[in-house]
Scaffold this motif. Sequence first.
Motif, short mmCIF file in Angstrom:
data_model
loop_
_atom_site.label_atom_id
_atom_site.label_comp_id
_atom_site.label_asym_id
_atom_site.label_seq_id
_atom_site.Cartn_x
_atom_site.Cartn_y
_atom_site.Cartn_z
N GLU A 1 -79.51 52.73 -68.43
CA GLU A 1 -79.93 54.06 -68.91
C GLU A 1 -81.43 54.27 -68.70
O GLU A 1 -81.86 55.33 -68.23
N GLU A 2 -82.23 53.27 -69.04
CA GLU A 2 -83.68 53.37 -68.85
C GLU A 2 -84.01 53.58 -67.37
O GLU A 2 -84.87 54.41 -67.03
N ALA A 3 -83.36 52.81 -66.50
CA ALA A 3 -83.62 52.92 -65.06
C ALA A 3 -83.31 54.32 -64.56
O ALA A 3 -84.06 54.90 -63.77
N TRP A 4 -82.20 54.89 -65.02
CA TRP A 4 -81.81 56.25 -64.61
C TRP A 4 -82.85 57.26 -65.08
O TRP A 4 -83.24 58.16 -64.33
N ARG A 5 -83.30 57.13 -66.31
CA ARG A 5 -84.28 58.08 -66.86
C ARG A 5 -85.62 58.00 -66.13
O ARG A 5 -86.35 58.98 -66.09
N ALA B 1 -73.71 46.24 -68.15
CA ALA B 1 -74.68 47.18 -67.58
C ALA B 1 -74.14 47.88 -66.35
O ALA B 1 -74.43 49.06 -66.12
N LYS B 2 -73.34 47.18 -65.55
CA LYS B 2 -72.86 47.76 -64.30
C LYS B 2 -71.94 48.95 -64.55
O LYS B 2 -72.00 49.95 -63.81
N THR C 1 -71.69 54.79 -63.53
CA THR C 1 -71.56 56.17 -64.01
C THR C 1 -72.81 56.99 -63.67
O THR C 1 -72.71 58.16 -63.29
N LEU C 2 -73.97 56.36 -63.78
CA LEU C 2 -75.24 57.05 -63.57
C LEU C 2 -75.71 57.02 -62.12
O LEU C 2 -76.70 57.66 -61.78
#
Length: 342
Positions: A20-24, A56-57, A62-63
Amino acid sequence: DFHTHTVFSDGSVWPDIRAEEAWREGFDAIAITDHIEYRPHKDDLPAAHNRPHEIAKGHGDTLGILVLRGSEITRSMPPGHLNAIFLADCSKLDTKEWRDAVKAAREQRAFIFWNHPGWTGQQPDGVARWYDEHTELLAAGLVHGIEVVNHRSYYPEAHRWAIEKKLALLANSDTHAPIHLEYDLRAGDRRPTTLVFARERTEEALREALFARRTAAWADGRIIGDRDLLLPLFERSVEIKNPRIRIVRKGRVWVQIHNASEVRYELEAAEPAGEAESAAGLSVPKAASLPAGKTALFPVSGVSDDAAGSRSYRLPYRVRNLLTAPGEGLRITIDLDVTFGQ
């Protein structure tokens, strides 16, 4: 970011939060690299070395984030801590002898790199040192990269080794806490980032580019890498909007230079003060800044009343924050066509 931790070792977040952090933050890929040997939460969580990646994967898929399976081989210096990514089974690295752990990683076609070589937890003076064990790893093809930046620390010794020993340069966060507690993202503070020049956005393309050393380390407003990568990066992000200028007598003309990148480039003249000006017949700044995403005004003046005609100039500069070696900025030129008139 190829060096992150979760609660399955000594981190403080659940694995899917890393995706989630990486996507943001706009990342393309991230690796979960929990420690094999160091698990302070072992009374609360089982020894399940592959489980962090599995959790995490799913969220990463999804992201649209590539989540790589990795582990940190956590031993005293030498050889210190090593990360292995692109693993098929992290549990095979859980061995008594560190050499066996590294060989098990290589058998899985892992990309292996040396973490934080100047970390004060193992080098109290903060100076990275190369040991016989690292020569052994290098000779056996068991180390392929090195962190020149870890969290807030830049290691010039590691930068030199990367050049001399043909290792990929990496910049990673080694984050343990939620990322927003370690970096003030709203203020523009960002975690160190590895730029990977891959041919496509796939895990296999990432692997190929890392082994081919097509990487650069981006941290603290600097990009660290080989000249053949940094020069096209600079040239393709910078545009001179009016490269053909006219100077009347000793008048001044403003050259417009646009920087489309996210990095503020800091320029300094590559020749001794005054030497370049007298040779070129122009007066140009000894230093200049090209703000990220903006157009800067670069003043150019003639130095002679009797100058006439047209000339092409290649003005030599260094980009101080694009490092091709410790303390050595990327050499570039500003190319101008100048017409002198009365």
